[in-house]
Design a protein around this motif. Structure first.
Motif, PDB file in Angstrom:
ATOM      1  N   GLU A   9       0.826  -1.207   0.000  1.00 51.75           N
ATOM      2  CA  GLU A   9       0.000   0.000   0.000  1.00 51.75           C
ATOM      3  C   GLU A   9       0.860   1.257   0.000  1.00 51.75           C
ATOM      4  N   GLU A  10       1.977   1.242   0.696  1.00 51.70           N
ATOM      5  CA  GLU A  10       2.891   2.391   0.699  1.00 51.70           C
ATOM      6  C   GLU A  10       3.380   2.690  -0.722  1.00 51.70           C
ATOM      7  N   ILE A  11       3.757   1.641  -1.436  1.00 49.56           N
ATOM      8  CA  ILE A  11       4.258   1.816  -2.810  1.00 49.56           C
ATOM      9  C   ILE A  11       3.155   2.313  -3.720  1.00 49.56           C
ATOM     10  N   ARG A  12       1.929   1.768  -3.553  1.00 50.54           N
ATOM     11  CA  ARG A  12       0.817   2.231  -4.389  1.00 50.54           C
ATOM     12  C   ARG A  12       0.531   3.701  -4.149  1.00 50.54           C
ATOM     13  N   MET A  13       0.524   4.125  -2.881  1.00 50.22           N
ATOM     14  CA  MET A  13       0.209   5.512  -2.543  1.00 50.22           C
ATOM     15  C   MET A  13       1.274   6.484  -3.049  1.00 50.22           C
ATOM     16  N   LYS A  14       2.512   6.025  -3.163  1.00 51.53           N
ATOM     17  CA  LYS A  14       3.588   6.897  -3.623  1.00 51.53           C
ATOM     18  C   LYS A  14       3.682   6.968  -5.150  1.00 51.53           C
ATOM     19  N   ASN A  15       2.793   6.256  -5.840  1.00 46.91           N
ATOM     20  CA  ASN A  15       2.769   6.292  -7.305  1.00 46.91           C
ATOM     21  C   ASN A  15       1.376   6.711  -7.762  1.00 46.91           C
ATOM     22  N   ASP A  16       1.190   8.023  -7.909  1.00 46.71           N
ATOM     23  CA  ASP A  16      -0.109   8.527  -8.338  1.00 46.71           C
ATOM     24  C   ASP A  16      -0.478   7.919  -9.691  1.00 46.71           C
ATOM     25  N   ILE A  17      -1.668   7.353  -9.786  1.00 43.82           N
ATOM     26  CA  ILE A  17      -2.051   6.622 -10.982  1.00 43.82           C
ATOM     27  C   ILE A  17      -2.123   7.510 -12.217  1.00 43.82           C
ATOM     28  N   VAL A  18      -2.496   8.770 -12.048  1.00 47.76           N
ATOM     29  CA  VAL A  18      -2.559   9.684 -13.194  1.00 47.76           C
ATOM     30  C   VAL A  18      -1.147   9.934 -13.736  1.00 47.76           C
ATOM     31  N   ASP A  19      -0.182  10.141 -12.835  1.00 44.69           N
ATOM     32  CA  ASP A  19       1.202  10.357 -13.265  1.00 44.69           C
ATOM     33  C   ASP A  19       1.757   9.140 -13.991  1.00 44.69           C
ATOM     34  N   VAL A  20       1.487   7.949 -13.455  1.00 42.39           N
ATOM     35  CA  VAL A  20       2.021   6.725 -14.064  1.00 42.39           C
ATOM     36  C   VAL A  20       1.403   6.484 -15.433  1.00 42.39           C
ATOM     37  N   ILE A  21       0.084   6.525 -15.515  1.00 39.94           N
ATOM     38  CA  ILE A  21      -0.583   6.220 -16.785  1.00 39.94           C
ATOM     39  C   ILE A  21      -0.320   7.297 -17.826  1.00 39.94           C
ATOM     40  N   SER A  22      -0.080   8.542 -17.398  1.00 39.74           N
ATOM     41  CA  SER A  22       0.242   9.618 -18.338  1.00 39.74           C
ATOM     42  C   SER A  22       1.516   9.326 -19.118  1.00 39.74           C
ATOM     43  N   GLY A  23       2.363   8.466 -18.575  1.00 35.76           N
ATOM     44  CA  GLY A  23       3.566   8.075 -19.293  1.00 35.76           C
ATOM     45  C   GLY A  23       3.290   7.129 -20.446  1.00 35.76           C
ATOM     46  N   TYR A  24       2.069   6.608 -20.508  1.00 36.67           N
ATOM     47  CA  TYR A  24       1.706   5.658 -21.546  1.00 36.67           C
ATOM     48  C   TYR A  24       0.553   6.150 -22.424  1.00 36.67           C
ATOM     49  N   VAL A  25      -0.353   6.922 -21.829  1.00 34.77           N
ATOM     50  CA  VAL A  25      -1.568   7.347 -22.517  1.00 34.77           C
ATOM     51  C   VAL A  25      -1.719   8.855 -22.381  1.00 34.77           C
ATOM     52  N   LYS A  26      -2.088   9.515 -23.458  1.00 32.83           N
ATOM     53  CA  LYS A  26      -2.360  10.956 -23.404  1.00 32.83           C
ATOM     54  C   LYS A  26      -3.708  11.160 -22.717  1.00 32.83           C
ATOM     55  N   LEU A  27      -3.695  11.841 -21.570  1.00 33.75           N
ATOM     56  CA  LEU A  27      -4.904  12.038 -20.784  1.00 33.75           C
ATOM     57  C   LEU A  27      -5.343  13.497 -20.798  1.00 33.75           C
ATOM     58  N   THR A  28      -6.650  13.717 -20.835  1.00 35.12           N
ATOM     59  CA  THR A  28      -7.226  15.061 -20.790  1.00 35.12           C
ATOM     60  C   THR A  28      -8.225  15.122 -19.645  1.00 35.12           C
ATOM     61  N   ARG A  29      -8.112  16.163 -18.829  1.00 35.04           N
ATOM     62  CA  ARG A  29      -9.016  16.287 -17.670  1.00 35.04           C
ATOM     63  C   ARG A  29     -10.431  16.588 -18.142  1.00 35.04           C
ATOM     64  N   ARG A  30     -11.368  15.863 -17.555  1.00 33.24           N
ATOM     65  CA  ARG A  30     -12.786  16.091 -17.845  1.00 33.24           C
ATOM     66  C   ARG A  30     -13.544  15.937 -16.533  1.00 33.24           C
ATOM     67  N   GLY A  31     -13.864  17.050 -15.910  1.00 27.62           N
ATOM     68  CA  GLY A  31     -14.492  17.001 -14.598  1.00 27.62           C
ATOM     69  C   GLY A  31     -13.490  16.550 -13.556  1.00 27.62           C
ATOM     70  N   SER A  32     -13.877  15.556 -12.746  1.00 24.33           N
ATOM     71  CA  SER A  32     -12.991  15.078 -11.681  1.00 24.33           C
ATOM     72  C   SER A  32     -12.087  13.942 -12.143  1.00 24.33           C
ATOM     73  N   SER A  33     -12.244  13.493 -13.395  1.00 31.76           N
ATOM     74  CA  SER A  33     -11.445  12.375 -13.918  1.00 31.76           C
ATOM     75  C   SER A  33     -10.667  12.803 -15.148  1.00 31.76           C
ATOM     76  N   TYR A  34      -9.800  11.901 -15.592  1.00 32.70           N
ATOM     77  CA  TYR A  34      -9.025  12.108 -16.817  1.00 32.70           C
ATOM     78  C   TYR A  34      -9.444  11.051 -17.831  1.00 32.70           C
ATOM     79  N   PHE A  35      -9.466  11.437 -19.119  1.00 32.40           N
ATOM     80  CA  PHE A  35      -9.878  10.505 -20.166  1.00 32.40           C
ATOM     81  C   PHE A  35      -8.841  10.459 -21.282  1.00 32.40           C
TER      82      PHE A  35
END
Length: 592
Positions: A9-35
């Motif tokens: 859980e410590e490792i998961r919390m220290k790796n924000d999912i938006v930051d990690v996935i942004s390295g693979y997928v172009k994300l655009t904010r839409r409301g409270s989520s990214y698409f």
């Protein structure tokens, strides 16, 4: 030994999912989520959602979902331990030495053995090329203009006409038939036994980004079929996740990568000094390969054959490349068919010039549409411009769209304001949007159409994780026992337990499920669509869901209860009376 839940859980919390996935997928904010465009299936309209609040991702198109560990396991084909180590290193967390389970050690040993077999096979093929047996293959490569240095650099080889030389060579190394069968290098025949898969072919070793031989391609000598043959998928080879030549191109100092079609295209470009070329492996470019390129560059030049098939391949590749955030341009090779032919006839300097003149991919897509219309005819030109408008509508960024509006207007002689007006009208009508076709054979498609009961329970789980403050009030009306689907009940119990222990954490909850299909299903439970905008709409919907679930729960308990259990019978009667009051409007005014 296994890593503790607290460390995971410590490792998961220290790796924000938006930051990690942004390295693979172009994300655009839409409301409270990214698409963004889903990396797990081909799509044109973004349906891949990443929630920073829940620290989870979910694709509404194919049903892929999970937390940051799940994403790496699916995208990189990592085991859980490999994903954990990757993220620990990324976050600067030192992991204790771990003893592998018997199963994990067996899988790791299998992969290492297959890699060693492929390495031995590559050496064998290379040696054969330089013997009398390999003269035909060697002459073919020299006839294609390759130097000995290039042949060595790419480890090119030859497999003789006799179909058992490699098999005998590896048997002498001590490998048994079962492991050789799993290598993908042989065909098992009940009459003839084990036979070399590749024979009478020039061999192109396929290496991963770390220069490990993971598979092979072979070009037949003569007129045999098929002309090109690739390794089947194995424990170490997945053609959709790898690119030919990437192990060399990744260290190129050029500012971009070049994606082309075949082995010889890559090799001839590298020999000519264009060492940033890679190729897909006998199939159309995949979104995973596009994401792989994004790790090493921000721009890709597309060089496919200039025939009709090459144009279609380029038009399929462009949205995938742009979908992961890559700037994309298309290189015109006419009148030549491919890079190898162009370089041999025109030389390196002319080829460099073509690279510099590469056409913007959006303008290329629009120009390719010209072929379907007669622009000399007023109606034909009008129809073509409407198709161009349709492409422009798909560009979400307003500044980018305006730039293309001006470019298209100038090129085709139409007032930019007229074009802008058409784009606005088409956007409002939705005519420029493409219907998303859900991929086949997904977990979502395997299920029968969900009934109202199942939908209500999924919606309740989504609300419980999206609005945890509701749980305290809901407990008076709905408990985990009212979730009649076993998995849903288990999840509800875990959520309520988390709530009472200090906070709802759906991403942490996912760590309890190791099966990937189960993880996808659980992730879907936290991402039910809630097309409700106003507070009043949400309150009415919650009221209906509570009544729906309780009514179904009563019916379920009635069908499964012990008729001699008086306490259960009394509770059932009390629940029925409560439901009648709730339907009459007694439920409190829940606040979201």
């Amino acid at each position: 030994m296994r890593y503790s839940d607290d460390l995971v859980e410590e490792i998961r919390m220290k790796n924000d999912i938006v930051d990690v996935i942004s390295g693979y997928v172009k994300l655009t904010r839409r409301g409270s989520s990214y698409f963004g465009l889903c990396p797990f299936h081909n799509e044109k309209s973004p349906s891949f959602s990443v929630s920073p609040g829940k620290q989870m991702y979910y694709c509404f198109g194919c049903g892929a979902g999970g937390n940051v560990f799940t994403f790496l396991m699916e995208y990189e084909n990592f085991t859980f331990v490999e994903a954990l180590k990757f993220l620990a290193d990324r976050a600067g967390v030192e992991l204790p030495q771990m003893e592998y389970s018997k199963e994990a050690k067996e899988q790791a040993d299998l992969k290492n053995t297959l890699l060693e077999i492929n390495k031995q096979a590559a050496k064998f093929y290379y040696y054969q090329l330089h013997t009398e047996r390999g003269k035909q293959g060697y002459d073919y490569l020299k006839g294609r203009g390759l130097s000995d240095d290039t042949i060595r650099k790419f480890g090119l080889g030859y497999s003789d006409k006799y179909g058992s030389l490699l098999y005998r060579f590896l048997k002498e190394k001590g490998y048994d038939d079962e492991i050789l069968r799993q290598s993908g290098l042989f065909l098992a025949d009940e009459v003839h036994g084990m036979q070399d898969k590749f024979w009478n072919r020039v061999i192109y070793p396929i290496m991963d980004a770390n220069s490990r031989v993971i598979g092979f391609g072979g070009r037949v000598m003569g007129d045999g079929k098929p002309k090109y043959l690739n390794s089947p998928e194995t424990k170490i080879f997945d053609k959709s996740r790898n690119l030919y030549g990437l192990h060399l191109a990744r260290s190129s100092r050029r500012k971009n990568l070049i994606i082309c079609e075949g082995y010889m295209d890559v090799i001839s470009m590298h020999q000519a000094g264009f060492n940033n070329a890679v190729a897909s492996l006998g199939t159309a470019l995949t979104s995973l390969q596009a994401g792989l390129m994004k790790r090493y560059t921000d721009e890709v030049l597309v060089i496919y054959d200039s025939d009709e098939a090459g144009v279609k391949a380029a038009l399929r590749a462009i949205p995938m490349l742009k979908g992961v955030g890559l700037t994309t341009r298309v290189v015109n090779l006419r009148p030549y068919k491919d890079p190898d032919e162009f370089i041999q006839h025109e030389g390196c300097e002319a080829f460099e010039k073509r690279l510099e003149e590469a056409e913007n991919s959006v303008l290329y897509e629009i120009r390719m549409k010209e072929r379907d219309f007669d622009l000399a005819d007023p109606q034909g030109k009008s129809d073509f411009l409407h198709e161009a408008v349709r492409r422009l509508v798909a560009i979400e960024d307003e500044i980018e769209r305006n730039s293309y509006l001006e470019a298209v207007a100038g090129k085709y002689g139409i007032a930019v304001e007229v074009l802008r007006k058409q784009v606005g009208q088409m956007a409002l009508s939705g005519a420029g949007r493409t219907e998303r076709v859900k991929p086949r054979n997904t977990a979502a498609n395997k299920k029968e159409k969900e009934g109202g009961v199942e939908k209500a329970q999924k919606l309740m789980l989504t609300w419980m994780t999206s609005y945890p403050a509701l749980i305290g009030k809901l407990e008076k009306y709905i408990t985990p026992e009212d979730f009649t689907t076993p998995l849903y009940r288990q999840i509800a119990e875990m959520i309520v337990l988390q709530y009472h222990e200090g906070g709802v954490n759906p991403a942490k909850l996912l760590n309890q499920f190791v099966d990937s299909e189960e993880q996808k299903e659980v992730a879907g439970l936290f991402n039910a669509r809630i097309p409700l905008e106003t507070e009043e709409e949400k309150r009415r919907a919650l009221h209906d869901v509570i009544c729906n679930m309780k009514e179904n729960s009563i019916a379920y308990q009635s069908a499964h209860m012990n008729v001699t259990d008086m306490a259960a019978l009394q509770k059932l009667m009390a629940d029925k009376k409560s439901l009648e009051r709730w339907k009459a409007g007694e439920l409190p005014d829940f606040a979201f």
